[in-house]
Structures are given as C-alpha cells and as structure tokens.
Design a protein around this motif. Structure first.
Motif, mmCIF file in Angstrom:
data_model
loop_
_atom_site.group_PDB
_atom_site.id
_atom_site.type_symbol
_atom_site.label_atom_id
_atom_site.label_comp_id
_atom_site.label_asym_id
_atom_site.label_seq_id
_atom_site.Cartn_x
_atom_site.Cartn_y
_atom_site.Cartn_z
ATOM 1 N N ALA A 36 0.837 -1.204 0.000
ATOM 2 C CA ALA A 36 0.000 0.000 0.000
ATOM 3 C C ALA A 36 0.869 1.251 0.000
ATOM 4 O O ALA A 36 0.570 2.233 -0.690
ATOM 5 N N LEU A 37 1.966 1.216 0.751
ATOM 6 C CA LEU A 37 2.904 2.340 0.732
ATOM 7 C C LEU A 37 3.622 2.435 -0.606
ATOM 8 O O LEU A 37 3.815 3.536 -1.146
ATOM 9 N N LEU A 38 4.016 1.293 -1.151
ATOM 10 C CA LEU A 38 4.768 1.285 -2.411
ATOM 11 C C LEU A 38 3.918 1.780 -3.579
ATOM 12 O O LEU A 38 4.461 2.257 -4.590
ATOM 13 N N ILE A 39 2.605 1.680 -3.446
ATOM 14 C CA ILE A 39 1.703 2.216 -4.473
ATOM 15 C C ILE A 39 1.280 3.635 -4.122
ATOM 16 O O ILE A 39 1.282 4.530 -4.972
ATOM 17 N N GLY A 40 0.900 3.849 -2.870
ATOM 18 C CA GLY A 40 0.359 5.134 -2.456
ATOM 19 C C GLY A 40 1.369 6.263 -2.428
ATOM 20 O O GLY A 40 1.057 7.395 -2.822
ATOM 21 N N VAL A 41 2.580 5.987 -1.971
ATOM 22 C CA VAL A 41 3.593 7.043 -1.864
ATOM 23 C C VAL A 41 3.946 7.647 -3.226
ATOM 24 O O VAL A 41 3.993 8.876 -3.362
ATOM 25 N N PRO A 42 4.203 6.837 -4.278
ATOM 26 C CA PRO A 42 4.471 7.452 -5.587
ATOM 27 C C PRO A 42 3.297 8.273 -6.110
ATOM 28 O O PRO A 42 3.504 9.327 -6.738
ATOM 29 N N MET A 43 2.056 7.799 -5.859
ATOM 30 C CA MET A 43 0.881 8.565 -6.276
ATOM 31 C C MET A 43 0.879 9.942 -5.610
ATOM 32 O O MET A 43 0.710 10.971 -6.279
ATOM 33 N N VAL A 44 1.069 9.952 -4.297
ATOM 34 C CA VAL A 44 1.025 11.213 -3.554
ATOM 35 C C VAL A 44 2.239 12.083 -3.878
ATOM 36 O O VAL A 44 2.122 13.310 -3.974
ATOM 37 N N TYR A 45 3.398 11.457 -4.082
ATOM 38 C CA TYR A 45 4.602 12.219 -4.448
ATOM 39 C C TYR A 45 4.374 12.978 -5.749
ATOM 40 O O TYR A 45 4.711 14.164 -5.862
ATOM 41 N N TRP A 46 3.792 12.297 -6.743
ATOM 42 C CA TRP A 46 3.521 12.958 -8.023
ATOM 43 C C TRP A 46 2.525 14.093 -7.837
ATOM 44 O O TRP A 46 2.722 15.200 -8.355
ATOM 45 N N MET A 47 1.449 13.846 -7.093
ATOM 46 C CA MET A 47 0.433 14.875 -6.877
ATOM 47 C C MET A 47 1.000 16.059 -6.099
ATOM 48 O O MET A 47 0.731 17.221 -6.416
ATOM 49 N N TYR A 48 1.798 15.755 -5.081
ATOM 50 C CA TYR A 48 2.332 16.804 -4.204
ATOM 51 C C TYR A 48 3.289 17.724 -4.944
ATOM 52 O O TYR A 48 3.355 18.927 -4.658
ATOM 53 N N THR A 49 4.031 17.177 -5.886
ATOM 54 C CA THR A 49 5.007 17.978 -6.635
ATOM 55 C C THR A 49 4.440 18.514 -7.944
ATOM 56 O O THR A 49 5.157 19.156 -8.713
ATOM 57 N N THR A 50 3.156 18.245 -8.207
ATOM 58 C CA THR A 50 2.537 18.667 -9.458
ATOM 59 C C THR A 50 1.299 19.533 -9.230
ATOM 60 O O THR A 50 1.095 20.534 -9.921
ATOM 61 N N TRP A 51 0.476 19.122 -8.267
ATOM 62 C CA TRP A 51 -0.793 19.799 -8.019
ATOM 63 C C TRP A 51 -0.722 20.699 -6.799
ATOM 64 O O TRP A 51 0.206 20.637 -6.005
ATOM 65 N N ARG A 52 -1.783 21.494 -6.653
ATOM 66 C CA ARG A 52 -1.992 22.221 -5.412
ATOM 67 C C ARG A 52 -2.513 21.247 -4.354
ATOM 68 O O ARG A 52 -3.153 20.249 -4.668
#
Length: 342
Positions: free
Chosen positions: A135-151
C-alpha cells in the motif's frame, strides 16, 4: 520541527502496533462480543491509518513541492524511502513463506495459487498483515507525483474521492452487489484486486493528511485538536453502531467515513504533546515496526496450533512480540544481518 514532538509520536506508534495485534486475534470475543467489537472495529482501527499518516508526515516534510518531482533532493528522499519499504517488504515476505507453504500443503498448490500469490505480492501483501507495505509502495508514488505537481487542495479532494469509492466497496460491498449494473463491475474488480483496502483507495488520503498536519504544528492547537478528536471519535462510534444496525459490519470493515478526521485530529494532538524525545522512545519506535511484522507468527502458534483462549493469545502475543523485538534490536548492534529486519 521541534525535537520535542518525536517522543509522543514514537509512543503512539508503539501503542498502535499493540492495537494491530488486537485486530488479528479478537481478544475479548470470549468475554463480551460487544466490547470486542468496539475495541477491534473502532479503537484498533485507528492504528493502521495512524501509521500511514505518520509515514506521510515523516516523508513529505522532507520534500519541497515547489522544486518539483525531478528535483535531486526530492528524488533522493523519495528513492531512499521507497527502497527501505521495498527491502522490508521483501525480507518479511520471505520470512512468512513457511506459513504460506503450510496453507499450500493444506489447500494444494496450482497455477491459480501462483497467480494469486503474484497478485497479493503486488497489491494485498504476501501475508495478510503485510498489505501495509505494498500500500505504501503504491500510495507514496501517487502522492509524491500529486504533491510535486498539483496544489494541495486538489490533491486532498482527489484522494478523498478515491477513499470514498474504496469505502463504498469495503463497507457496502454486499449492498452494491445487489445493484444489477454495479454487480458485474464490482465482481470484476474483486476478482482482480480482492479489496479496496490498498494503496490505491486507502493509503493516499492518510498520506495526504500527514502532509496537511504540517500546517497545524506552528501554533498551539493541542486543545482544539483534542476537542475535534473527541467529537470525531464520537461520530466514528456512531457510524460503527449504524453499520452494525444495518447489518453491513464485517471483520474486514475498516474504511469508515469518519475515521479520516478522527485520525487526523488525533495525530495533531499527539504531535503537540510536550514529550521530549529520549533514547527509549527511539527503541519504542523500532519495536513498533518489529511487533507489527512479527506478531502473526505468535498468533498462529497460540491460536491455531495451541488453541488458547483469545484474551490469553492477545497477552502472550504482545509479550512475545515485544521480547522478540528487543532481542532483534540488541542483536542488530552486533550482527549486521539482523538490521535488514527493521
């Protein structure tokens, strides 16, 4: 971030690990089923979301979203974290192969078993409590991309929508199956991923809440957070009561709608407790991980093999898991090979 906040977080992680044990052995089922349901399905369900929130806070406070996802410093912190989680997952997956082998001996091993093992390794955990790592290995990359791309607000809404979809599947799946248009879609999903309690629907929201917690640490919000937690927890109890009344509560129910604000305000309150970080708190932090990953072996021994009472199993599992964790921590100072376990 002041050093004084770490002690309270380490203590909370240790308590959360003990609560996870309760989820897997139903300690009070033979004493009082109502108390067991409250302790396991309400109180103990705070533990894993708390771990995700803590993970999000600890990792993403080192990420500068303005620099972007390709920033060398951001990528280094992200890569280091992902490698550590992947290593832990692989090591403990290998250590649980004996229990998997026992299930294969009892139920048989064929091509379908191999396919399920691959699916579980990628999404659900090679052994059921290890689902936290994929869950971390999937969730962290998702959030990393959103955090560095979106508001941040867009990120919060996206993960909240995913969580609500997952909640509907996790909690109201039996109801959704009765809807002709939804039944084939849900059946197809469950045949592939089995559950929505994973890195797609469950983990991202709590990781994001860990990011949002950074905004509440500069001011003394402890009293406000405590009050908000009490109100949210009361709503969580009410939601659980409604699910029982409606007949949709089951053992795997874990994605309550009111769980997110409850965990969020609890996390803020704990971080603002004036507990100075000490060496013993670091020990508790490391023990929490080792207790989480190892306790299933003791539950299997005491509950499945020796057929002890559930409350006794709970106490013995806590004791043995703590002793094993201390043994590994002390041994790791002399034997470097033991460090791969933590």
């Amino acid at each position: 971030m002041k050093q004084t906040t770490y002690g309270s977080l380490d203590i909370a992680k240790f308590i959360s690990a003990l609560l996870v044990i309760a989820i897997h052995c139903a300690p009070f089922i033979e004493v009082n089923s109502s108390w067991n349901l409250f302790y396991v399905q309400v109180v103990a369900r705070l533990a894993v979301p708390f771990f995700f929130t803590a993970s999000g806070w600890l990792l993403f406070r080192r990420i500068n979203p303005a620099a972007g996802g390709q920033d060398p410093t951001n990528r280094k912190a992200f890569s280091h974290y992902m490698k550590r989680i992947a290593k832990l997952y692989l090591v403990w997956s290998l250590l649980y192969l004996p229990l998997l082998a026992l299930s294969w001996i009892q139920g048989g091993f064929d091509t379908n078993t191999l396919v399920r093992l691959l699916r579980d390794f990628l999404f659900n955990g090679t052994y059921y409590h290890l689902w936290f790592f994929p869950a971390l290995l999937i969730g962290v990359p998702m959030v990393y991309w959103m955090y560095t791309t979106w508001r941040k607000r867009r990120m919060l809404w996206c993960t909240l929508i995913l969580y609500v979809i997952g909640m509907l599947i996790n909690v109201y799946g039996s109801v959704l199956h009765s809807v002709p248009l939804l039944d084939p879609i849900l059946s197809l999903y469950e045949s592939i991923l089995v559950t929505s309690r994973n890195g797609i629907f469950f983990a991202p929201l709590y990781l994001v809440l860990g990011i949002y917690a950074q905004d509440f640490l500069e001011q003394p919000y402890r009293k406000q957070a405590a009050f908000a937690f009490i109100v949210s927890f009361a709503c969580l109890c009410g939601e659980a009561w409604l699910l029982v009344s409606w007949g949709v509560m089951h053992d795997l129910t874990s994605m309550y709608l009111t769980l997110a604000p409850t965990v969020f305000f609890l996390f803020i309150f704990i971080l603002q407790l004036p507990i100075t970080a000490k060496k013993r708190h670091v020990t508790l932090r490391n023990m929490s991980l080792l207790i989480y990953v190892s306790h299933i072996y003791f539950i299997y021994l005491f509950l499945q093999v020796l057929h002890m009472g559930n409350l006794l199993v709970y106490g013995l599992t806590i004791l043995c898991s703590c002793l094993l964790a201390l043994f590994i921590l002390r041994g790791a100072k002399r034997i470097k090979a033991l460090r791969v376990l933590m």
